[in-house]
Enzyme design. Structure first.
Site, PDB file in Angstrom:
ATOM      1  CE1 TYR A  39      -3.734  -2.159  -0.033  1.00 13.04           C
ATOM      2  CE2 TYR A  39      -4.330  -1.336   2.138  1.00 13.04           C
ATOM      3  CZ  TYR A  39      -4.633  -2.083   1.023  1.00 13.04           C
ATOM      4  OH  TYR A  39      -5.836  -2.745   0.958  1.00 13.04           O
ATOM      5  CB  CYS A  71      -2.761  -1.158   7.266  1.00 13.13           C
ATOM      6  SG  CYS A  71      -1.847  -0.486   5.865  1.00 13.13           S
ATOM      7  CB  THR A  73       0.048   2.575   4.415  1.00 17.09           C
ATOM      8  OG1 THR A  73       1.315   2.131   4.898  1.00 17.09           O
ATOM      9  CG2 THR A  73       0.232   3.321   3.122  1.00 17.09           C
ATOM     10  CB  CYS A 185       5.095  -0.056   8.550  1.00 22.03           C
ATOM     11  SG  CYS A 185       4.685  -1.416   7.432  1.00 22.03           S
ATOM     12  CB  THR A 186       1.191  -3.531  11.086  1.00 25.24           C
ATOM     13  OG1 THR A 186       0.787  -3.602   9.705  1.00 25.24           O
ATOM     14  CG2 THR A 186       0.336  -2.520  11.808  1.00 25.24           C
TER      15      THR A 186
HETATM   16  N1  DGL Z   1       1.489  -2.856   7.023  1.00 23.25           N
HETATM   17  C1  DGL Z   1       1.247  -1.625   6.403  1.00 23.25           C
HETATM   18  C2  DGL Z   1       1.383  -0.442   7.347  1.00 23.25           C
HETATM   19  O1  DGL Z   1       1.211  -0.575   8.539  1.00 23.25           O
HETATM   20  C3  DGL Z   1       1.769  -1.264   5.059  1.00 23.25           C
HETATM   21  C4  DGL Z   1       2.668  -2.109   4.241  1.00 23.25           C
HETATM   22  C5  DGL Z   1       2.492  -1.777   2.755  1.00 23.25           C
HETATM   23  O2  DGL Z   1       1.525  -2.310   2.212  1.00 23.25           O
HETATM   24  O3  DGL Z   1       3.237  -0.969   2.198  1.00 23.25           O
HETATM   25  O4  DGL Z   1       1.634   0.640   6.913  1.00 23.25           O
END
Ligand code: DGL
Length: 275
Positions: A39, A71, A73, A185-186
């Site tokens: 994302y 997430c 993002t 970011c998770t």
């Molecule tokens: N796990 C997602 C977050 O916490 C994003 C990872 C991605 O899709 O770029 O931002």
């Protein structure tokens, strides 16, 4: 009844594991939008449109009591739209800027996140509101989420690339040094041991997953308690991956979390560009 936990991939499992510890009597449905991963570099409107379409199908199918958008993002972009459109409570995850600003001794903190998260007005406002007295370094990492996915699937990762991605997190101003890096970011908690080893000096790596699970628990406690009838109908936790075709390593990983993979059709995805 069901709690939905959503991420672009498998990184949101770092939030799911905290949520399960606190709300063990609930049934969890984990959703990874691996067809849209990563994302981090999606254009904002396209991502928002995609997510609303996905949640329409997910809420119709699972009728959850609450949804956790695991997430950063997505959460730094979409929470107002989801809350406006759907009536269940939504909990998001955003970089832990406030706790970092409260805990730092040096006054130098870093937000390590995707390029999307570090550029969002939401993130910039968090910093303005809670970290006005700190020097905050924003680091938008282009490869870390993908590296975390690889690492979680027990594949080798490029240590040199990891070192380069985290290098800008470390700032020195005369005798002061960055002492806190927030994991925005998770996916990143799954890489934190590797990052610790490569860091030029020790820092606290802040993960807000526990705080997010606590917030979800608070909201659930405010809602009506689960009835004995619902209790009897509790089912095991499942995962949906939007590609419908995750790797066997992901299937194994989910199963090691005690989660069974199921498939589901998302009509909105057929009508959309893939990035
Ligand atoms: N796990 C997602 C977050 O916490 C994003 C990872 C991605 O899709 O770029 O931002």
């Amino acid at each position: 009844m069901t709690i939905l936990v959503f991420d672009s991939g498998i990184g949101g499992l770092s939030v799911l594991r905290e949520a399960r510890l606190l709300m063990h009597e609930e049934r969890f449905v984990y959703v990874g939008d691996d067809a849209g991963f990563p994302y981090g570099d999606w254009e904002e409107n396209a991502l928002a449109q995609r997510m609303v379409g996905l949640f329409e199908s997910l809420l119709d199918t699972f009728n959850p009591r609450l949804a956790i958008v695991a997430c950063n993002t997505a959460s730094t972009l979409i929470m107002p739209a989801l809350r406006e459109r759907f009536s269940i409570p939504f909990v998001g995850i955003v970089p832990a800027v406030k706790p970092a600003a409260e805990r730092t001794a040096s006054g130098l903190i870093t937000v390590l996140a995707t390029p999307g998260t570090v550029s969002r007005p939401y993130t910039l406002n968090l910093i303005k509101q809670f970290a006005g007295k700190c020097e905050v370094k924003l680091v938008g990492a282009t490869s870390l989420a993908r590296m975390a996915e690889e690492h979680m699937q027990l594949r080798d990762i490029d240590t040199q690339l990891l070192r380069e991605e985290i290098r800008p997190c470390f700032v020195q101003r005369q005798h002061r040094k960055t002492d806190i890096v927030t994991l925005g970011c998770t996916h990143y908690p799954f890489l934190v041991n590797e990052m610790r080893k490569l860091a030029p000096w020790p820092v606290d790596w802040l993960d807000p997953a526990h705080a997010v699970a606590k917030q979800a628990q608070r909201l659930l406690n405010k809602a009506a308690p689960i009835t004995p009838y619902e209790q009897e109908r509790l089912q095991s936790d499942i995962a949906i991956m939007t590609s419908g075709n995750p790797t066997s390593a992901i299937t194994r990983l989910l199963s090691s979390f005690g989660i069974t993979l199921e498939s589901m059709c998302f009509p909105s995805l057929n009508a959309m560009p893939s990035d």
